[in-house]
Motif scaffolding. Structure first.
Motif, PDB file in Angstrom:
ATOM      1  N   TYR A  37       0.863  -1.184   0.000  1.00  0.00           N
ATOM      2  CA  TYR A  37       0.000   0.000   0.000  1.00  0.00           C
ATOM      3  C   TYR A  37       0.907   1.244   0.000  1.00  0.00           C
ATOM      4  O   TYR A  37       1.977   1.241   0.597  1.00  0.00           O
ATOM      5  CB  TYR A  37      -0.833   0.033   1.278  1.00  0.00           C
ATOM      6  CG  TYR A  37      -2.111  -0.791   1.288  1.00  0.00           C
ATOM      7  CD1 TYR A  37      -3.320  -0.194   1.677  1.00  0.00           C
ATOM      8  CD2 TYR A  37      -2.127  -2.148   0.978  1.00  0.00           C
ATOM      9  CE1 TYR A  37      -4.504  -0.928   1.741  1.00  0.00           C
ATOM     10  CE2 TYR A  37      -3.305  -2.887   1.044  1.00  0.00           C
ATOM     11  CZ  TYR A  37      -4.495  -2.274   1.417  1.00  0.00           C
ATOM     12  OH  TYR A  37      -5.667  -2.996   1.474  1.00  0.00           O
ATOM     13  N   ILE A  38       0.457   2.319  -0.661  1.00  0.00           N
ATOM     14  CA  ILE A  38       1.177   3.602  -0.642  1.00  0.00           C
ATOM     15  C   ILE A  38       1.024   4.219   0.757  1.00  0.00           C
ATOM     16  O   ILE A  38      -0.087   4.224   1.303  1.00  0.00           O
ATOM     17  CB  ILE A  38       0.577   4.582  -1.674  1.00  0.00           C
ATOM     18  CG1 ILE A  38       0.669   4.032  -3.101  1.00  0.00           C
ATOM     19  CG2 ILE A  38       1.230   5.957  -1.587  1.00  0.00           C
ATOM     20  CD1 ILE A  38      -0.075   4.878  -4.136  1.00  0.00           C
ATOM     21  N   LYS A  40       1.809   7.859   2.333  1.00  0.00           N
ATOM     22  CA  LYS A  40       2.294   9.233   2.217  1.00  0.00           C
ATOM     23  C   LYS A  40       1.444  10.120   3.113  1.00  0.00           C
ATOM     24  O   LYS A  40       0.252   9.871   3.302  1.00  0.00           O
ATOM     25  CB  LYS A  40       2.196   9.747   0.771  1.00  0.00           C
ATOM     26  CG  LYS A  40       3.024   8.979  -0.266  1.00  0.00           C
ATOM     27  CD  LYS A  40       4.441   9.471  -0.318  1.00  0.00           C
ATOM     28  CE  LYS A  40       5.233   8.955  -1.514  1.00  0.00           C
ATOM     29  NZ  LYS A  40       5.169   7.531  -1.766  1.00  0.00           N
ATOM     30  N   THR A 156      -2.747   5.665   4.000  1.00  0.00           N
ATOM     31  CA  THR A 156      -2.215   4.412   3.479  1.00  0.00           C
ATOM     32  C   THR A 156      -3.258   3.863   2.515  1.00  0.00           C
ATOM     33  O   THR A 156      -4.380   3.566   2.927  1.00  0.00           O
ATOM     34  CB  THR A 156      -1.968   3.413   4.636  1.00  0.00           C
ATOM     35  OG1 THR A 156      -1.101   4.016   5.594  1.00  0.00           O
ATOM     36  CG2 THR A 156      -1.347   2.135   4.127  1.00  0.00           C
ATOM     37  N   HIS A 159      -2.289   0.154  -3.562  1.00  0.00           N
ATOM     38  CA  HIS A 159      -1.629   0.590  -4.804  1.00  0.00           C
ATOM     39  C   HIS A 159      -2.215  -0.064  -6.055  1.00  0.00           C
ATOM     40  O   HIS A 159      -1.940   0.372  -7.174  1.00  0.00           O
ATOM     41  CB  HIS A 159      -0.125   0.323  -4.717  1.00  0.00           C
ATOM     42  CG  HIS A 159       0.714   1.293  -5.496  1.00  0.00           C
ATOM     43  ND1 HIS A 159       0.261   1.932  -6.647  1.00  0.00           N
ATOM     44  CD2 HIS A 159       1.977   1.755  -5.295  1.00  0.00           C
ATOM     45  CE1 HIS A 159       1.222   2.725  -7.118  1.00  0.00           C
ATOM     46  NE2 HIS A 159       2.259   2.644  -6.311  1.00  0.00           N
ATOM     47  N   ASP A 163      -2.794   5.075  -8.228  1.00  0.00           N
ATOM     48  CA  ASP A 163      -1.394   5.464  -8.440  1.00  0.00           C
ATOM     49  C   ASP A 163      -1.217   6.832  -7.787  1.00  0.00           C
ATOM     50  O   ASP A 163      -2.118   7.331  -7.098  1.00  0.00           O
ATOM     51  CB  ASP A 163      -1.026   5.470  -9.940  1.00  0.00           C
ATOM     52  CG  ASP A 163      -1.854   6.448 -10.770  1.00  0.00           C
ATOM     53  OD1 ASP A 163      -2.643   7.240 -10.195  1.00  0.00           O
ATOM     54  OD2 ASP A 163      -1.723   6.436 -12.014  1.00  0.00           O
ATOM     55  N   GLY A 164      -0.057   7.452  -7.977  1.00  0.00           N
ATOM     56  CA  GLY A 164       0.206   8.733  -7.330  1.00  0.00           C
ATOM     57  C   GLY A 164      -0.785   9.822  -7.722  1.00  0.00           C
ATOM     58  O   GLY A 164      -1.249  10.590  -6.873  1.00  0.00           O
ATOM     59  N   ASN A 308      -4.692   3.146 -11.651  1.00  0.00           N
ATOM     60  CA  ASN A 308      -3.301   3.225 -12.084  1.00  0.00           C
ATOM     61  C   ASN A 308      -3.271   3.415 -13.595  1.00  0.00           C
ATOM     62  O   ASN A 308      -3.976   2.718 -14.328  1.00  0.00           O
ATOM     63  CB  ASN A 308      -2.547   1.933 -11.740  1.00  0.00           C
ATOM     64  CG  ASN A 308      -2.269   1.789 -10.257  1.00  0.00           C
ATOM     65  OD1 ASN A 308      -1.268   2.269  -9.752  1.00  0.00           O
ATOM     66  ND2 ASN A 308      -3.182   1.118  -9.538  1.00  0.00           N
ATOM     67  N   SER A 374       7.107   8.431  -7.461  1.00  0.00           N
ATOM     68  CA  SER A 374       6.452   9.694  -7.143  1.00  0.00           C
ATOM     69  C   SER A 374       6.788  10.746  -8.215  1.00  0.00           C
ATOM     70  O   SER A 374       7.345  10.419  -9.262  1.00  0.00           O
ATOM     71  CB  SER A 374       6.849  10.160  -5.743  1.00  0.00           C
ATOM     72  OG  SER A 374       5.806  10.908  -5.189  1.00  0.00           O
ATOM     73  N   SER A 395       6.890  10.024   3.866  1.00  0.00           N
ATOM     74  CA  SER A 395       6.324   8.718   3.541  1.00  0.00           C
ATOM     75  C   SER A 395       6.566   7.753   4.691  1.00  0.00           C
ATOM     76  O   SER A 395       7.368   8.016   5.585  1.00  0.00           O
ATOM     77  CB  SER A 395       6.962   8.189   2.255  1.00  0.00           C
ATOM     78  OG  SER A 395       8.351   8.045   2.439  1.00  0.00           O
ATOM     79  N   ASN A 399       7.367  -0.124   0.583  1.00  0.00           N
ATOM     80  CA  ASN A 399       8.156  -0.254  -0.656  1.00  0.00           C
ATOM     81  C   ASN A 399       9.548   0.380  -0.551  1.00  0.00           C
ATOM     82  O   ASN A 399      10.089   0.861  -1.547  1.00  0.00           O
ATOM     83  CB  ASN A 399       7.387   0.344  -1.851  1.00  0.00           C
ATOM     84  CG  ASN A 399       6.043  -0.337  -2.054  1.00  0.00           C
ATOM     85  OD1 ASN A 399       5.973  -1.561  -2.136  1.00  0.00           O
ATOM     86  ND2 ASN A 399       4.977   0.435  -2.095  1.00  0.00           N
ATOM     87  N   SER A 406      12.193   8.675  -4.185  1.00  0.00           N
ATOM     88  CA  SER A 406      10.889   9.304  -4.425  1.00  0.00           C
ATOM     89  C   SER A 406      11.125  10.794  -4.591  1.00  0.00           C
ATOM     90  O   SER A 406      11.842  11.404  -3.789  1.00  0.00           O
ATOM     91  CB  SER A 406       9.936   9.056  -3.259  1.00  0.00           C
ATOM     92  OG  SER A 406       9.626   7.689  -3.165  1.00  0.00           O
TER      93      SER A 406
END
Length: 442
Positions: A37-38, A40, A156, A159, A163-164, A308, A374, A395, A399, A406
């Protein structure tokens, strides 16, 4: 002590039901099922609201935001056909209210020339959770941590769902709704279309028990943020575009093609990290960057297409050649590869996947890769929840592996960039002592 205490945990549901019922995962989504999971988040100034009012505002705003982003309140489901869908069940997301009163926001920010303080990793939930787990777990978790002199909001997100571009659109909308006191109006609505070149009839074969990441968690790594001002980046760009040497590498089809600021910066990082690793000159090193494909397709996807729409672009070079040539040589390699990634190239990537459907293998198998994630174009500092712009973007541990970079916009805007660098302790020490690299860092 730097302890983070969870005060409360609850589920947040969309404030109203949605017309979006299910979204099939695209080729670009499916490849991300094997990555974490992302994680940030933004460090904000202290809120003028009392704690209970702040938490109430954020919960209500999150509920309203989820009604605009219903997939994030759903779950993944694999059909009998093998296709994976996001089902907008409205099962909700997890919300955590935490306190870290002994952690000073000012002290966290003073770390510019030090490694990233480990406290930041404790401001997020779902550590090292693989996106495939979204079949049972929520697709999003938000933690709000009250610090001494600040508030950290950490998101969180799965992904394989975002996406970003989609992640920050969600985050921006959450902030916008909170700043307007829970307003139902939003300025940037996501586009939930799925009829795109990334849609595929092919089903992905997932190993029994689900995928796992291809890198070991727990190996000793250092993490540091290097700040590049607009002026420093312009110097790098000038150096990369200097036509006095290596005239022969100018693109004959496009002799005036300019190497961009970000390509110049990436080439500088690639060369410096490769130097710092002290690799054998006969080896190959690969720089990987994530390309947003929304604007590359013809016709283009909507800029706020939800999901994504990224592909990994690898650029390989011989170590000796990379280091013996000047910055222009490597920067031009990046420029050409990015310029070549057009509509036909994106579609070829999808066709190749359909012949060999696999999940993204995030790893640095021989210690020579640099992976840039990123983007400094993401509107990270636009997340003003009503009491001021973020003081910093950080972050979690997701990952993170040797060679993972990033790129974030610098807080001052104006083309400045922060590069978050994760390396082995030996390579990081060599990078810090590399004057050719550090002369551009402030």
């Amino acid at each position: 002590s730097s302890s983070v205490t969870i005060v409360s945990k609850c589920h947040i549901y969309p404030s109203r039901s949605s017309a979006v019922t299910a979204l099939k995962l695209s080729v670009s989504d499916l490849t991300m099922l094997s990555v974490h999971y992302i994680q940030k988040g933004v460090l904000l100034p202290p809120s003028p609201l009392p704690s209970a009012d702040l938490v109430s505002l954020l919960k209500n705003s999150l509920s309203e935001t989820l009604s605009h982003f219903p997939p994030l309140a759903g779950r993944l489901r694999t059909e009998d056909s093998g296709h994976v869908k996001i089902v907008c069940t409205g099962e909700g997301i997890e919300f955590y209210h935490a306190r870290a009163t002994l952690v000073s926001a000012a002290a966290l920010l003073q770390s510019r020339h030090r490694d990233v303080p480990p406290e930041f990793r404790r401001f997020f939930q779902f550590d090292h959770t693989v996106s495939y787990a979204g079949h049972g777990r929520p697709l999003l978790a938000v933690q709000v941590t009250e610090l001494n002199g600040g508030v950290f909001i950490g998101c969180t997100a799965n992904h394989a769902v975002v996406d970003g571009t989609s992640f920050w659109n969600f985050f921006n909308t959450f902030a916008e709704i909170a700043a307007r006191g829970g307003s139902q109006k939003i300025t940037k609505s996501p586009a939930f279309c799925r009829d795109t070149p990334f849609d595929s009839p092919i089903a992905l074969q997932v190993p029994e028990g689900g995928p796992s990441p291809n890198f070991s968690i727990g190996e000793p790594l250092r993490e540091k943020i290097f700040h590049f001002t607009r002026e420093a980046i312009l110097k790098l760009k000038l150096r990369a575009n200097n036509p006095t040497r290596f005239q022969e590498i100018t693109d004959p089809e496009n002799p005036t093609a300019e190497i961009s600021s970000f390509q110049s910066l990436c080439a500088n990082v690639w060369r410096a990290v490769t130097r710092a690793r002290n690799l054998n000159p006969s080896r190959t090193t690969t720089f990987r960057m994530a390309a947003n494909c929304r604007h590359r397709l013809r016709p283009p996807l909507p800029p706020l297409y939800f999901g994504n729409a990224i592909q990994s672009i690898p650029i390989a070079a011989n170590v000796g050649e990379l280091l013996s040539n000047d910055l222009r040589w490597s920067a031009d390699k990046l420029r050409r590869r990015v310029a070549d990634h057009d509509d036909a190239s994106v579609r070829r990537g999808v066709e190749e996947w359909q012949r060999n459907p696999i999940m993204f293998s995030l790893g640095n198998f021989d210690g020579s890769e640099v992976i840039m994630g990123s983007s400094p174009r993401f509107p990270m500092y636009d997340n003003d929840f009503g009491w001021g712009r973020p003081l910093a973007v950080r972050s979690g541990g997701a990952n993170k592996l040797d060679g993972k970079m990033s790129a974030f916009p610098g807080r001052e805007g104006n083309g400045a960039v922060d590069v978050e660098v994760v390396l082995t302790p030996a390579a990081m020490a060599a990078l810090e002592n590399d004057s050719e690299f550090m002369q551009y860092v402030s």
